[in-house]
Design a protein around this motif. Structure first.
Motif, PDB file in Angstrom:
ATOM      1  N   LEU A 101      95.935  75.274  21.758  1.00 28.86           N
ATOM      2  CA  LEU A 101      95.740  76.466  21.006  1.00 28.86           C
ATOM      3  C   LEU A 101      95.336  76.165  19.517  1.00 28.86           C
ATOM      4  N   VAL A 102      95.090  75.032  19.237  1.00 29.32           N
ATOM      5  CA  VAL A 102      94.819  74.591  17.743  1.00 29.32           C
ATOM      6  C   VAL A 102      93.153  74.186  17.899  1.00 29.32           C
ATOM      7  N   ASP A 103      92.277  74.868  16.897  1.00 29.67           N
ATOM      8  CA  ASP A 103      91.012  74.323  16.794  1.00 29.67           C
ATOM      9  C   ASP A 103      90.564  74.106  15.500  1.00 29.67           C
ATOM     10  N   THR A 104      89.445  73.835  15.173  1.00 27.21           N
ATOM     11  CA  THR A 104      89.111  73.319  13.873  1.00 27.21           C
ATOM     12  C   THR A 104      89.129  74.478  12.612  1.00 27.21           C
ATOM     13  N   THR A 106      91.979  76.563  12.542  1.00 27.65           N
ATOM     14  CA  THR A 106      93.194  76.824  12.069  1.00 27.65           C
ATOM     15  C   THR A 106      94.171  75.684  12.824  1.00 27.65           C
ATOM     16  N   GLU A 107      95.171  75.197  12.006  1.00 29.19           N
ATOM     17  CA  GLU A 107      95.780  74.305  12.301  1.00 29.19           C
ATOM     18  C   GLU A 107      96.925  74.554  13.595  1.00 29.19           C
ATOM     19  N   ASP A 108      97.262  75.636  13.536  1.00 27.80           N
ATOM     20  CA  ASP A 108      97.856  76.126  14.521  1.00 27.80           C
ATOM     21  C   ASP A 108      98.171  77.762  14.492  1.00 27.80           C
ATOM     22  N   LEU A 109      98.678  78.247  15.539  1.00 31.83           N
ATOM     23  CA  LEU A 109      98.853  79.789  15.522  1.00 31.83           C
ATOM     24  C   LEU A 109      99.381  80.698  14.307  1.00 31.83           C
ATOM     25  N   GLU A 110     100.524  79.745  13.831  1.00 28.17           N
ATOM     26  CA  GLU A 110     101.232  80.306  12.864  1.00 28.17           C
ATOM     27  C   GLU A 110     100.535  80.176  11.469  1.00 28.17           C
ATOM     28  N   ALA A 111      99.514  79.655  11.509  1.00 33.22           N
ATOM     29  CA  ALA A 111      98.457  79.379  10.101  1.00 33.22           C
ATOM     30  C   ALA A 111      97.407  80.428  10.208  1.00 33.22           C
ATOM     31  N   VAL A 131     108.539  82.475  14.983  1.00 31.17           N
ATOM     32  CA  VAL A 131     107.671  81.515  15.712  1.00 31.17           C
ATOM     33  C   VAL A 131     106.807  82.469  16.776  1.00 31.17           C
ATOM     34  N   ALA A 132     105.601  81.774  17.048  1.00 37.10           N
ATOM     35  CA  ALA A 132     104.732  82.440  18.203  1.00 37.10           C
ATOM     36  C   ALA A 132     104.052  81.317  18.937  1.00 37.10           C
ATOM     37  N   VAL A 133     103.944  81.763  20.093  1.00 33.62           N
ATOM     38  CA  VAL A 133     103.650  80.935  21.220  1.00 33.62           C
ATOM     39  C   VAL A 133     102.444  81.645  22.178  1.00 33.62           C
ATOM     40  N   PRO A 134     101.277  81.176  22.283  1.00 28.84           N
ATOM     41  CA  PRO A 134     100.172  81.644  23.135  1.00 28.84           C
ATOM     42  C   PRO A 134     100.544  82.066  24.580  1.00 28.84           C
ATOM     43  N   LEU A 143      95.657  85.111  27.145  1.00 30.18           N
ATOM     44  CA  LEU A 143      96.173  86.622  27.324  1.00 30.18           C
ATOM     45  C   LEU A 143      96.890  87.279  26.361  1.00 30.18           C
ATOM     46  N   GLY A 144      97.507  86.697  25.511  1.00 26.30           N
ATOM     47  CA  GLY A 144      98.419  87.259  24.303  1.00 26.30           C
ATOM     48  C   GLY A 144      99.175  86.393  23.738  1.00 26.30           C
TER      49      GLY A 144
END
Length: 620
Positions: A101-104, A106-111, A131-134, A143-144
């Motif tokens: 779930l990390v791409d160029t 954003t470092e992670d979802l929480e960013a 916290v958030a998890v894909p 999906l969410g």
């Protein structure tokens, strides 16, 4: 995973989690509503971690917004505030199923922007985003999101992240099952729509459908089929033995033999015309066509499907025309018919939303060639008929009156053919106009109509044009003369002398033969552009185009000589026949054809008064 070696409280929590997860899986398997299942998943997270308030988001169909799917413990005001959080392209990780779930971006979802907006909303309601998890699918991507918030700042993010990750698989299963079920329902609705379209098209064509189970002896009829015979749905059984009792006794052996020939593969299809008994006891003529659509391993027929059309009116026409029975039968055999659904959009664009295989015979094209537009029809319909064809459809669409048209088509194999279209339109709520109908081949019928037109203009006995046809030809000749500045034509009235005496002395049969004999002499004496007709009992009229009095008189005397040189012989006896002839000129100044005809009549009476077998000319 919880460590069950801890105290009894932890072990009891573990057992409750297992029971909760089993319940959720059971709900998924039984097709429980998605909202209920996701709420149960969120609740299971909170049972495992009492300090957590769980929130589940789903990505909408646009892929740009998250919608709130479950938040069992949040206050309604907070739930409304976080519903519909946008996801901007570039900040929402658009990763493949195999990616993290990390791409160029954003470092992670929480960013991500999502996290900042989510954190801001829940903080306004006295909570802290934890916290958030894909929610990620192996086949459908993201999906969410499953997110959690606390009543105080997070001090155990990794533990909470693991708690959410452990149940995210349940959310994935539930969502994927919901997506699959939705796609299945869409496919089922599409199939039902296609079946409905076909049923409406067949109903609009006035054709009945039957489906026979050869192995069990059952046969099922459509409502339209039963209506042909005057029955309702509940008044006809489904046994083939009963169906044979309705067939006319004189036709039963023929029908059975034709069916058996098709069962034995001796024919490609089953096609018969026969009489069948209606509910009121009367008989109708029907055309029944069908084909075996499935056989067993040994080639024995299992299922046969076909159509039935009421051809009573067509057979009645056949009987009235006597010698045209074979032609009408041929016409019926050549009409495969096109069942269709035609759709016209509000902007005028049109297409066949359904076209049966009969289109291959009617237009010599495939159904898919008109599935998106009907431009190909311009090449098929006769150029002289295309404007009328388009105008008739436009008029039907505007008035919602039934469409009926006879028109010509030019086909690569069949050449010039006549088609008849009949359909009923209806307006749809979105502004489209939809027709359901039937197109048939009426080429042979049009040919018969032409023959009947000829019968209406030809004298049956002499095979010369009758008075009506001759007068029409005189009208044409007068119009030509009036356009041609100075040209004229000769009009001759011919009357057989003492014809009544011939009838009285030899009988009317001999009299008819005398008339035919004289008609042959007249016909053979004419040039190509001359006209002759029988205008009365023994009276005949002739138009000699571009002919003056002298030439007309020579023609008249030549006819008198020919009938004298070739007298009629009846019953071995020579019957002398003479003819009196009056001649006049058709002039450009004539107001109508009656003028020249009246002058030649006057000359004829003078010829009669001069002793008959004379030629008189009206010079006025």
């Amino acid at each position: 995973m919880l460590d069950t070696s801890h105290n009894n409280a932890d072990f009891g929590l573990y057992r409750r989690m297992l029971a909760e997860n089993n319940l959720i899986l059971t709900n998924i398997a039984q097709g429980a509503p998605l909202a209920q299942t996701l709420a149960d998943i969120a609740t299971s997270i909170e049972i495992q971690n009492p300090e957590i308030w769980a929130v589940i988001f789903l990505l909408d169909e646009s892929g740009k917004h998250l919608r709130l799917a479950a938040a069992p413990s949040l206050h309604p005001d907070c739930s409304c505030a976080i519903d519909g959080i946008g996801v901007e392209t570039g900040t929402w990780p658009q990763c493949a199923a195999s990616d993290t779930l990390v791409d160029t971006a954003t470092e992670d979802l929480e960013a991500s922007q999502f996290w900042r907006r989510f954190s801001g909303v829940v903080q306004e309601h006295g909570l802290y985003a934890c916290v958030a998890v894909p929610i990620r699918s192996m086949h459908k991507g993201i999906l969410g999101i499953v997110a959690a918030c606390l009543q105080q700042p997070d001090r155990g993010g990794d533990k909470h992240r693991q708690a959410l990750a452990d149940v995210t698989a349940l959310a994935t299963i539930a969502i994927e099952r919901h997506i699959d079920q939705t796609e299945i329902r869409r496919a089922e609705n599409a199939a039902l729509e296609r079946e409905t379209r076909i049923a409406l098209a067949i109903e609009g064509s006035g054709t009945g459908v039957w489906d026979r189970n050869v192995a069990t002896g059952e046969i099922h009829y459509s409502t339209g089929w039963k209506a042909i015979l005057g029955y309702t749905d509940s008044e006809i059984g489904n046994r083939i033995e009963e169906s044979y009792t309705r067939v006319h006794p004189d036709d039963l052996a023929y029908v059975k033999a034709t069916i058996q020939a098709h069962f034995d593969r001796k024919t490609d299809s089953y096609s018969v015309e026969h009489r069948i008994r209606c509910k009121d006891g009367s008989y109708k003529w029907i055309s029944s066509r069908g084909k075996v659509v499935s056989r067993d391993a040994e080639g024995n027929p299992l299922r046969m499907i076909g159509t039935t059309t009421d051809i009573t009116a067509m057979r009645a026409l056949s009987e009235r025309l006597q010698q045209s029975v074979d032609l009408i039968t041929s016409l019926t055999n050549e009409v495969p018919g096109l069942v269709f659904q035609y759709c016209q959009m509000p902007d005028g664009a049109a297409f066949f939303s359904y076209a049966s295989e009969g289109i291959r015979d009617i237009y010599e094209i495939a159904p898919e060639q008109v599935a998106t537009d009907v431009s190909v029809m311009r090449e098929i319909i006769h150029p002289d008929d295309y404007q009328n064809y388009s105008a008739s459809i436009a008029a039907s669409a505007a008035s919602l009156m039934p469409w009926h048209l006879e028109y010509r088509v030019i086909l690569p194999t069949q050449g010039l053919r006549w088609r008849q279209g009949d359909a009923r339109p209806r307006r749809l709520p979105d502004g489209r106009t939809l027709w359901h109908g039937f197109i048939s081949d009426v080429t042979e019928r049009k040919r018969i109509e032409t023959e009947l037109q000829e019968f209406a203009t030809i004298d049956f006995l002499t095979q010369l044009p009758n008075r009506r046809c001759f007068m029409a030809r005189m009208e044409e000749e007068l119009a030509r003369i009036q356009r041609s500045n100075g040209m004229s034509a000769a009009v001759l009235m011919c009357d057989l002398d003492y014809f009544k005496a011939i009838n009285d002395g030899y009988g009317h049969a001999i009299g008819d033969q005398v008339l035919k004999h004289f008609a042959t002499i007249l016909r053979e004496a004419l040039r190509k552009n001359d006209t002759v007709g029988r205008v009365g009992g023994e009276e005949f009229a002739v138009i000699l185009a571009d002919t003056g009095f002298a030439e007309a008189a020579l023609f008249a005397r030549r006819v008198q000589k020919q009938i004298a040189d070739a007298p009629f012989v009846g019953g071995g006896e020579i019957i002398p026949v003479t003819v009196s002839i009056g001649i006049s000129a058709m002039k450009p100044s004539d107001a109508n054809v009656a003028a020249s005809l009246s002058r030649s009549d006057t000359a004829l009476y003078r010829a009669k008064g001069s002793g008959r077998n004379c030629v008189e000319i009206a010079f006025d």
